[in-house]
Design a protein around this motif. Structure first.
Motif, mmCIF file in Angstrom:
data_model
loop_
_atom_site.group_PDB
_atom_site.id
_atom_site.type_symbol
_atom_site.label_atom_id
_atom_site.label_comp_id
_atom_site.label_asym_id
_atom_site.label_seq_id
_atom_site.Cartn_x
_atom_site.Cartn_y
_atom_site.Cartn_z
ATOM 1 N N GLU A 53 38.015 31.202 -59.395
ATOM 2 C CA GLU A 53 37.113 30.702 -59.390
ATOM 3 C C GLU A 53 35.553 31.319 -59.938
ATOM 4 O O GLU A 53 35.170 31.015 -60.671
ATOM 5 C CB GLU A 53 36.580 30.019 -58.242
ATOM 6 N N ALA A 54 35.625 32.441 -59.749
ATOM 7 C CA ALA A 54 33.947 33.429 -60.331
ATOM 8 C C ALA A 54 34.056 34.039 -61.559
ATOM 9 O O ALA A 54 33.404 33.995 -61.511
ATOM 10 C CB ALA A 54 34.165 33.890 -58.666
ATOM 11 N N ASP A 55 35.353 34.970 -61.912
ATOM 12 C CA ASP A 55 35.797 35.230 -62.699
ATOM 13 C C ASP A 55 36.140 34.434 -64.046
ATOM 14 O O ASP A 55 36.270 34.685 -64.833
ATOM 15 C CB ASP A 55 36.623 36.105 -62.582
ATOM 16 N N THR A 56 37.510 34.005 -63.811
ATOM 17 C CA THR A 56 38.273 33.544 -65.484
ATOM 18 C C THR A 56 37.447 32.225 -65.819
ATOM 19 O O THR A 56 37.056 32.259 -66.628
ATOM 20 C CB THR A 56 39.541 33.211 -65.025
ATOM 21 N N LEU A 57 36.825 31.113 -64.928
ATOM 22 C CA LEU A 57 36.442 29.993 -65.817
ATOM 23 C C LEU A 57 35.286 30.703 -65.923
ATOM 24 O O LEU A 57 34.899 29.917 -67.229
ATOM 25 C CB LEU A 57 36.428 29.233 -63.843
ATOM 26 N N ARG A 58 34.832 31.326 -65.026
ATOM 27 C CA ARG A 58 33.096 31.825 -65.761
ATOM 28 C C ARG A 58 33.474 33.055 -67.291
ATOM 29 O O ARG A 58 32.459 32.534 -68.350
ATOM 30 C CB ARG A 58 32.657 32.910 -65.336
ATOM 31 N N HIS A 59 34.863 33.958 -67.909
ATOM 32 C CA HIS A 59 34.686 34.320 -68.234
ATOM 33 C C HIS A 59 35.365 33.144 -69.593
ATOM 34 O O HIS A 59 33.972 33.727 -70.474
ATOM 35 C CB HIS A 59 35.823 34.742 -68.147
ATOM 36 N N PHE A 60 35.838 31.785 -69.030
ATOM 37 C CA PHE A 60 36.200 30.837 -70.249
ATOM 38 C C PHE A 60 35.368 29.951 -70.935
ATOM 39 O O PHE A 60 34.321 30.484 -71.988
ATOM 40 C CB PHE A 60 36.550 29.890 -69.430
ATOM 41 N N ASP A 61 33.742 29.729 -69.495
ATOM 42 C CA ASP A 61 32.624 28.797 -70.181
ATOM 43 C C ASP A 61 31.931 30.046 -71.189
ATOM 44 O O ASP A 61 30.577 29.784 -72.326
ATOM 45 C CB ASP A 61 31.447 29.053 -68.632
ATOM 46 N N PHE A 62 31.733 30.695 -70.966
ATOM 47 C CA PHE A 62 30.921 32.536 -71.827
ATOM 48 C C PHE A 62 31.348 32.218 -73.367
ATOM 49 O O PHE A 62 30.372 32.291 -74.402
ATOM 50 C CB PHE A 62 30.826 33.628 -71.152
ATOM 51 N N GLU A 63 32.753 32.216 -73.727
ATOM 52 C CA GLU A 63 33.489 32.405 -74.508
ATOM 53 C C GLU A 63 33.334 30.830 -75.383
ATOM 54 O O GLU A 63 32.685 31.623 -76.408
ATOM 55 C CB GLU A 63 35.087 33.022 -74.127
ATOM 56 N N GLU A 64 33.533 30.205 -74.399
ATOM 57 C CA GLU A 64 32.948 29.231 -75.522
ATOM 58 C C GLU A 64 31.559 28.867 -75.629
ATOM 59 O O GLU A 64 31.079 28.374 -76.769
ATOM 60 C CB GLU A 64 33.346 27.726 -74.560
ATOM 61 N N THR A 65 30.886 29.068 -74.647
ATOM 62 C CA THR A 65 29.354 28.455 -74.794
ATOM 63 C C THR A 65 28.355 29.540 -75.654
ATOM 64 O O THR A 65 27.718 29.335 -76.323
ATOM 65 C CB THR A 65 28.258 28.153 -73.572
ATOM 66 N N GLN A 66 29.109 30.483 -75.806
ATOM 67 C CA GLN A 66 27.984 32.349 -75.770
ATOM 68 C C GLN A 66 28.819 32.747 -77.674
ATOM 69 O O GLN A 66 28.667 32.614 -78.298
ATOM 70 C CB GLN A 66 28.170 33.207 -75.713
ATOM 71 N N LEU A 67 29.846 32.937 -77.299
ATOM 72 C CA LEU A 67 30.995 33.998 -78.329
ATOM 73 C C LEU A 67 31.633 32.925 -80.122
ATOM 74 O O LEU A 67 31.165 32.940 -80.892
ATOM 75 C CB LEU A 67 31.913 34.764 -77.981
ATOM 76 N N PHE A 68 32.047 31.077 -78.523
ATOM 77 C CA PHE A 68 32.767 30.800 -79.922
ATOM 78 C C PHE A 68 31.934 30.115 -80.848
ATOM 79 O O PHE A 68 31.969 29.963 -82.306
ATOM 80 C CB PHE A 68 33.859 29.926 -79.837
ATOM 81 N N THR A 69 30.101 29.690 -80.131
ATOM 82 C CA THR A 69 29.348 28.693 -80.693
ATOM 83 C C THR A 69 28.929 29.745 -82.574
ATOM 84 O O THR A 69 28.742 30.022 -82.961
ATOM 85 C CB THR A 69 28.038 28.384 -80.069
ATOM 86 N N MET A 70 28.857 31.668 -81.930
ATOM 87 C CA MET A 70 28.584 32.226 -82.446
ATOM 88 C C MET A 70 29.060 32.529 -84.104
ATOM 89 O O MET A 70 28.898 32.778 -84.865
ATOM 90 C CB MET A 70 27.942 33.730 -81.939
ATOM 91 N N PHE A 71 30.792 32.539 -83.835
ATOM 92 C CA PHE A 71 31.518 32.614 -84.795
ATOM 93 C C PHE A 71 30.996 31.707 -85.497
ATOM 94 O O PHE A 71 31.317 30.740 -87.014
ATOM 95 C CB PHE A 71 32.517 32.706 -83.801
ATOM 96 N N ASP A 72 31.155 30.023 -84.779
ATOM 97 C CA ASP A 72 31.227 28.936 -85.463
ATOM 98 C C ASP A 72 29.820 29.098 -86.686
ATOM 99 O O ASP A 72 29.877 28.599 -87.764
ATOM 100 C CB ASP A 72 30.872 27.800 -84.160
ATOM 101 N N SER A 73 29.064 29.542 -86.321
ATOM 102 C CA SER A 73 27.225 29.081 -87.000
ATOM 103 C C SER A 73 27.819 30.118 -88.454
ATOM 104 O O SER A 73 26.779 30.193 -89.301
ATOM 105 C CB SER A 73 26.374 29.835 -86.390
#
Length: 169
Positions: A53-73
């Motif tokens: 709940e606190a780590d894994t799902l937050r980790h996924f959300d961060f990757e998707e909203t921050q890191l992967f969008t950076m790569f998309d750009s």
């Protein structure tokens, strides 16, 4: 060791996740329901629910909203698309395990809930280990090589704030 704090933090979280998956796999492989009367079993259930709940799902959300969008750009969306797809398979498994672990913490397992927990747990272990390996071999080195200092500082601060918010809940 990684050069930037984002890669190092995600790596450290991966190590903790793998350790938890190993504990889960060991418990499932005994083919006996985890006993809440056993302190190690009770701790595993609590750790599992809290970490997903606190780590894994937050980790996924961060990757998707921050890191992967950076790569998309910058035109490199394939890695983000692939890892996001894997996240989409693991999220429901994580949610199911949280619910089953929390219920078991109160009343233990019956035959059906243990069967559900074992199946979901085994699938999460399998998917998570492979996923972490991919991120360790591809994502983290790519982040380490391509992220400039200003982006790294901004994203690290955002991740720390998200982590602190998760701890407060």
């Amino acid at each position: 060791m990684f050069a930037n704090r984002i890669s190092q933090t995600l790596h450290d979280e991966h190590r903790a996740t793998i350790a938890l998956m190993e504990r889960l796999e060991a418990a499932i492989s005994r083919r006996q329901p985890i006993s809440i009367a056993d302190s190690a079993g009770a701790r595993l259930l609590a750790d599992l629910a809290a970490a997903i709940e606190a780590d894994t799902l937050r980790h996924f959300d961060f990757e998707e909203t921050q890191l992967f969008t950076m790569f998309d750009s910058v035109g490199d969306q394939l890695i983000g698309d692939h890892l996001t797809e894997e996240h989409s398979f693991m999220r429901p498994l994580g949610d199911k395990l949280i619910a089953l672990a929390q219920a078991a913490q109160v009343g233990g397992f019956d035959a059906e809930s243990w069967r559900e927990f074992s199946r979901a747990g085994a699938e999460l272990v399998q998917r998570m280990v492979v996923h972490v390996q991919k991120e360790e071999m591809a994502l983290l080195p790519l982040l380490d090589q391509t992220m400039d200092d200003a982006t790294e500082a901004r994203l690290y601060d955002a991740y720390v704030r998200a982590s602190q918010g998760a701890e407060a809940t």
